[in-house]
Design a protein around this motif. Structure first.
Motif, PDB file in Angstrom:
ATOM      1  N   PHE A   1       0.811  -1.304   0.396  1.00  0.00           N
ATOM      2  CA  PHE A   1       0.167  -0.149   0.196  1.00  0.00           C
ATOM      3  C   PHE A   1       0.533   1.467   0.719  1.00  0.00           C
ATOM      4  CE2 PHE A   1      -2.675  -3.081   2.365  1.00  0.00           C
ATOM      5  CZ  PHE A   1      -3.469  -3.347   1.310  1.00  0.00           C
TER       6      PHE A   1
ATOM      7  N   CYS B   1     -10.948   3.193  -4.074  1.00  0.00           N
ATOM      8  CA  CYS B   1     -12.134   3.659  -3.052  1.00  0.00           C
ATOM      9  C   CYS B   1     -12.444   4.927  -3.087  1.00  0.00           C
ATOM     10  CB  CYS B   1     -12.550   2.578  -1.677  1.00  0.00           C
ATOM     11  SG  CYS B   1     -12.683   4.081  -0.604  1.00  0.00           S
TER      12      CYS B   1
ATOM     13  N   GLY C   1     -12.738   6.765  -0.776  1.00  0.00           N
ATOM     14  CA  GLY C   1     -11.966   7.338   0.337  1.00  0.00           C
ATOM     15  C   GLY C   1     -12.008   8.041   1.153  1.00  0.00           C
TER      16      GLY C   1
ATOM     17  N   ILE D   1      -2.634 -15.441  -2.626  1.00  0.00           N
ATOM     18  CA  ILE D   1      -2.805 -16.976  -2.408  1.00  0.00           C
ATOM     19  C   ILE D   1      -3.734 -16.809  -3.691  1.00  0.00           C
ATOM     20  CG2 ILE D   1      -4.753 -18.073  -1.036  1.00  0.00           C
ATOM     21  CD1 ILE D   1      -2.106 -17.412   0.199  1.00  0.00           C
TER      22      ILE D   1
ATOM     23  N   PHE E   1     -10.781 -10.792   1.547  1.00  0.00           N
ATOM     24  CA  PHE E   1     -10.267 -10.553   0.291  1.00  0.00           C
ATOM     25  C   PHE E   1     -10.825  -9.964  -0.393  1.00  0.00           C
ATOM     26  CE2 PHE E   1     -12.333 -15.014   0.263  1.00  0.00           C
ATOM     27  CZ  PHE E   1     -13.695 -14.540  -0.566  1.00  0.00           C
TER      28      PHE E   1
ATOM     29  N   THR F   1     -10.405 -14.770  -5.856  1.00  0.00           N
ATOM     30  CA  THR F   1     -10.454 -15.736  -4.681  1.00  0.00           C
ATOM     31  C   THR F   1     -11.331 -15.941  -4.573  1.00  0.00           C
ATOM     32  OG1 THR F   1      -7.940 -13.225  -4.043  1.00  0.00           O
ATOM     33  CG2 THR F   1      -9.187 -14.958  -2.431  1.00  0.00           C
TER      34      THR F   1
ATOM     35  N   ILE G   1     -16.065   0.638   4.331  1.00  0.00           N
ATOM     36  CA  ILE G   1     -14.571   0.457   5.361  1.00  0.00           C
ATOM     37  C   ILE G   1     -15.824   0.289   6.453  1.00  0.00           C
ATOM     38  CG2 ILE G   1     -12.735   1.511   6.695  1.00  0.00           C
ATOM     39  CD1 ILE G   1     -12.925   3.067   3.666  1.00  0.00           C
TER      40      ILE G   1
HETATM   41  C1  LIG Z   1     -15.846   2.878  -6.644  1.00  0.00           C
HETATM   42  C2  LIG Z   1     -16.069   2.827  -5.102  1.00  0.00           C
HETATM   43  C3  LIG Z   1     -16.167   3.965  -4.078  1.00  0.00           C
HETATM   44  C4  LIG Z   1     -16.135   2.965  -3.157  1.00  0.00           C
HETATM   45  N1  LIG Z   1     -16.207   4.283  -1.455  1.00  0.00           N
HETATM   46  C5  LIG Z   1     -16.241   4.046  -0.805  1.00  0.00           C
HETATM   47  C6  LIG Z   1     -16.102   5.446   0.530  1.00  0.00           C
HETATM   48  O1  LIG Z   1     -15.583   6.497   0.256  1.00  0.00           O
HETATM   49  N2  LIG Z   1     -16.023   4.763   1.867  1.00  0.00           N
HETATM   50  C7  LIG Z   1     -16.148   4.044   2.387  1.00  0.00           C
HETATM   51  O2  LIG Z   1     -16.263   2.886   4.025  1.00  0.00           O
HETATM   52  N3  LIG Z   1     -16.099   2.648   1.310  1.00  0.00           N
HETATM   53  C8  LIG Z   1     -16.210   3.169   0.374  1.00  0.00           C
HETATM   54  N4  LIG Z   1     -15.913   1.655  -1.056  1.00  0.00           N
HETATM   55  C9  LIG Z   1     -16.176   0.567  -0.179  1.00  0.00           C
HETATM   56  C10 LIG Z   1     -15.130  -0.268  -0.048  1.00  0.00           C
HETATM   57  O3  LIG Z   1     -13.672   0.039  -0.304  1.00  0.00           O
HETATM   58  C11 LIG Z   1     -15.182  -1.283   1.237  1.00  0.00           C
HETATM   59  O4  LIG Z   1     -16.339  -2.031   0.942  1.00  0.00           O
HETATM   60  C12 LIG Z   1     -13.946  -1.778   1.321  1.00  0.00           C
HETATM   61  O5  LIG Z   1     -12.580  -1.725   1.132  1.00  0.00           O
HETATM   62  C13 LIG Z   1     -13.929  -3.057   2.050  1.00  0.00           C
HETATM   63  O6  LIG Z   1     -12.965  -3.259   2.911  1.00  0.00           O
HETATM   64  P1  LIG Z   1     -12.081  -4.824   2.513  1.00  0.00           P
HETATM   65  O7  LIG Z   1     -10.917  -4.945   3.355  1.00  0.00           O
HETATM   66  O8  LIG Z   1     -12.842  -6.100   2.907  1.00  0.00           O
HETATM   67  O9  LIG Z   1     -11.930  -5.329   1.188  1.00  0.00           O
HETATM   68  P2  LIG Z   1     -10.809  -5.233  -0.005  1.00  0.00           P
HETATM   69  O10 LIG Z   1     -10.213  -3.448   0.780  1.00  0.00           O
HETATM   70  O11 LIG Z   1     -11.296  -5.305  -1.361  1.00  0.00           O
HETATM   71  O12 LIG Z   1      -9.307  -5.060   0.549  1.00  0.00           O
HETATM   72  C14 LIG Z   1      -9.249  -6.967   0.095  1.00  0.00           C
HETATM   73  C15 LIG Z   1      -7.628  -7.066   0.368  1.00  0.00           C
HETATM   74  O13 LIG Z   1      -7.635  -8.936   0.194  1.00  0.00           O
HETATM   75  C16 LIG Z   1      -6.748  -8.627  -1.019  1.00  0.00           C
HETATM   76  N5  LIG Z   1      -6.642  -9.653  -1.840  1.00  0.00           N
HETATM   77  C17 LIG Z   1      -7.821 -10.149  -2.531  1.00  0.00           C
HETATM   78  N6  LIG Z   1      -7.726 -11.886  -3.006  1.00  0.00           N
HETATM   79  C18 LIG Z   1      -5.718 -11.498  -2.499  1.00  0.00           C
HETATM   80  C19 LIG Z   1      -5.599 -12.936  -2.864  1.00  0.00           C
HETATM   81  N7  LIG Z   1      -5.795 -14.234  -3.296  1.00  0.00           N
HETATM   82  N8  LIG Z   1      -3.990 -13.593  -2.381  1.00  0.00           N
HETATM   83  C20 LIG Z   1      -3.377 -11.753  -1.324  1.00  0.00           C
HETATM   84  N9  LIG Z   1      -4.216 -11.049  -1.590  1.00  0.00           N
HETATM   85  C21 LIG Z   1      -5.733 -10.603  -1.999  1.00  0.00           C
HETATM   86  C22 LIG Z   1      -6.455  -7.712  -2.088  1.00  0.00           C
HETATM   87  O14 LIG Z   1      -5.223  -7.361  -2.540  1.00  0.00           O
HETATM   88  C23 LIG Z   1      -6.851  -6.377  -0.850  1.00  0.00           C
HETATM   89  O15 LIG Z   1      -5.871  -5.750  -0.245  1.00  0.00           O
HETATM   90  C24 LIG Z   1     -16.275   1.505  -2.718  1.00  0.00           C
HETATM   91  C25 LIG Z   1     -15.859   1.558  -3.108  1.00  0.00           C
HETATM   92  C26 LIG Z   1     -16.230   1.953  -4.688  1.00  0.00           C
HETATM   93  C27 LIG Z   1     -15.660   0.859  -5.645  1.00  0.00           C
END
Ligand SMILES: Cc1cc2nc3c(=O)[nH]c(=O)nc-3n(C[C@H](O)[C@H](O)[C@H](O)COP(=O)(O)OP(=O)(O)OC[C@H]3O[C@@H](n4cnc5c(N)ncnc54)[C@H](O)[C@@H]3O)c2cc1C
Length: 446
Positions: free
Chosen positions: A46, A57, A59, A149, A178, A184, A318
């Motif tokens: 990151f 996202c 953010g 993975i 993920f 995945t 988030i």
């Molecule tokens: C356009 C857009 C705007 C958004 N705006 C907002 C906002 O303003 N505020 C907000 O709260 N939410 C927002 N969201 C939603 C937010 O981005 C997600 O809900 C949040 O990131 C989910 O977190 P997470 O940890 O579940 O998944 P992610 O943030 O997607 O993290 C998953 C992680 O898993 C890793 N990963 C996946 N598969 C593997 C693998 N096989 N091996 C190793 N690593 C792997 C990825 O690299 C990633 O780092 C937005 C989404 C989009 C698309």
């Protein structure tokens, strides 16, 4: 099935959900006097600029999450917070209205980058939100391994993780954090436990560099929501972040042309320097956003959190990662790691988010309809404008928009307020009274 001393927990994904799970579970384990081993597998770094180091996202960290994090002792440092948000502007074809909330003074909304910064940016001193959380997980004892993975299998009763052809580890508990990375999720679907990844739609996002003086001057400390009639676009959010603005487009299969059409629209043009040309190259991406829930986000020794499980429609993803990760960590540590434990103690949290999204779907559909029918949107805006002149009084109409777009209240609560008879009657009477008043005064002034 419980986690014994020395149990190994493998977390796929070091986004917010993976880091939150690790932080909450390790805190609980320490309180319970258990020594557990946490490993987070994350393929991205990151600190890199551009898409390769970013979890793509808009953010915006919601007011409720900023407060919850503070209660957990996680305070976002100045290197992570790009901008503090004090108000929302809503722009429709016929005008704009600024909405403030009296609640905000105690909490605050923050904007952040999810990676090391936009592609090509020279900015220094930016720390990504995801990197900050991952560091917190490390401070709580987690190991982070930079691996992708690409294989999961169940040999015996414990899950095993692979990268390339190498077996990385066998674990007592597997946490799927993920996000909505389809490959995945598919890997786990193929194991036949009944898990199915959530449905998604494509979005479009870009980072436009305007310089911090311009951003302060034109956008202020406000998020700007544009509800315009541009074909293929539902709404656009513009989020100020220091030297940059993030433009986030939600619509039907948005493309680069939609971003360009928006930047060229007269309602947006006035926020850009005169003669502004869309740069040849600028940081943009088309991330998917979850619009539903995963099926059966748990099994024996496995639980899914964040976007891989359930998240709030269009808002506060988030914050949803925080909610699901916390509920899963509590279940795993206090109840057990069997399918039944997750079904009884974790599933209700997911279900309440999923049910709430049904109300969210209705609210966003109604909002879209209102924004394209000008008599309704103008009347609503007039009411909100009048409310905003006196923030000491109750501001129920502004609060509905505020709560919907900041994601700071559950959709059901907003829905019930929006359907209150007095609300509906007032809105429709405004639709009739304002035009009549306008005609009356124009005759009187002649
Ligand atoms: C356009 C857009 C705007 C958004 N705006 C907002 C906002 O303003 N505020 C907000 O709260 N939410 C927002 N969201 C939603 C937010 O981005 C997600 O809900 C949040 O990131 C989910 O977190 P997470 O940890 O579940 O998944 P992610 O943030 O997607 O993290 C998953 C992680 O898993 C890793 N990963 C996946 N598969 C593997 C693998 N096989 N091996 C190793 N690593 C792997 C990825 O690299 C990633 O780092 C937005 C989404 C989009 C698309």
């Amino acid at each position: 099935m419980i986690l014994h001393d020395g149990a190994r927990i493998a977390i796929i994904g070091g986004g917010p959900a993976g880091s939150f799970f690790s932080i909450f579970a390790s805190k609980l384990a320490r309180d319970m006097g258990k020594a557990l081993d946490f490993t987070i597998y994350e393929r991205k770094s990151f600190v890199s600029h551009g898409a390769s180091g970013c979890n793509m996202c808009a953010g915006v960290v919601s007011e409720s999450l900023v407060q919850n994090l503070a209660l957990e002792g996680i305070n976002l440092p100045a290197t992570v917070v790009r901008w503090g948000i004090e108000s929302y502007f809503f722009h429709i074809e016929g005008g704009s209205v600024e909405i403030k909330s009296s609640r905000l003074r105690q909490r605050g909304i923050a904007t952040v980058f999810r990676g090391g910064g936009p592609a090509g940016s020279l900015a220094k001193g930016i720390q990504s939100f995801d990197d900050f959380l991952l560091q917190k997980a490390v401070e709580h004892g987690a190991h982070v391994k930079r691996s992708l993975i690409d294989g999961i299998c169940m040999e015996g009763e414990k899950p095993r993780l692979y990268s390339g052809k190498n077996m990385l580890q066998e674990c007592d508990l597997l946490v799927g954090a993920f996000g909505i990375k389809a490959s995945t999720g598919k890997m786990y679907e193929d194991l036949g436990s009944g898990y199915k990844v959530p449905p998604t739609i494509k979005t479009a996002q870009s980072e436009i560099e305007l310089g911090s003086d311009w951003v302060v001057h034109r956008f202020g400390h406000a998020i700007h929501i544009f509800l315009l009639r541009i074909p293929g676009i539902k709404f656009v959010s513009v989020i100020p972040k220091g030297d940059y603005i993030t433009v986030s487009v939600l619509g039907k299969d948005p493309k680069l042309d939609h971003i360009k059409a928006f930047l060229g629209h007269h309602s947006m043009k006035k926020f850009l320097p005169s003669g502004f040309q869309v740069p040849e190259k600028f940081c943009h991406c088309f991330p998917k956003i979850s619009v539903g829930a995963a099926r059966k986000p748990f099994a024996n020794r496995t639980v899914f959190v964040g976007d891989a499980s359930s998240s709030r429609l269009y808002k506060d993803g988030i914050g949803s990662a925080y909610i699901t990760a916390k509920a899963a960590a509590h279940t795993a540590l206090l109840e057990g790691i069997g399918e039944k434990d997750f079904q009884e103690h974790y599933l209700p949290t997911c279900k309440s988010l999923n049910r709430d999204n049904l109300f969210g779907q209705f609210l966003f559909a109604a909002n879209h309809l209102m924004s394209i029918v000008s008599p309704i949107s103008r009347s609503y805006f007039n009411i909100v404008q009048r409310e905003q002149k006196n923030l000491q009084k109750n501001t129920p109409y502004s609060d509905i928009l505020w709560d919907m777009f900041t994601g700071s209240r559950f959709y059901k609560d907003i829905f019930l307020r929006a359907l209150h008879p007095s609300f509906v009657v007032y809105l429709f009477s405004a639709m009739v009274i304002y035009p009549v008043k306008k005609v009356f005064f124009s005759f009187k002034n002649r």
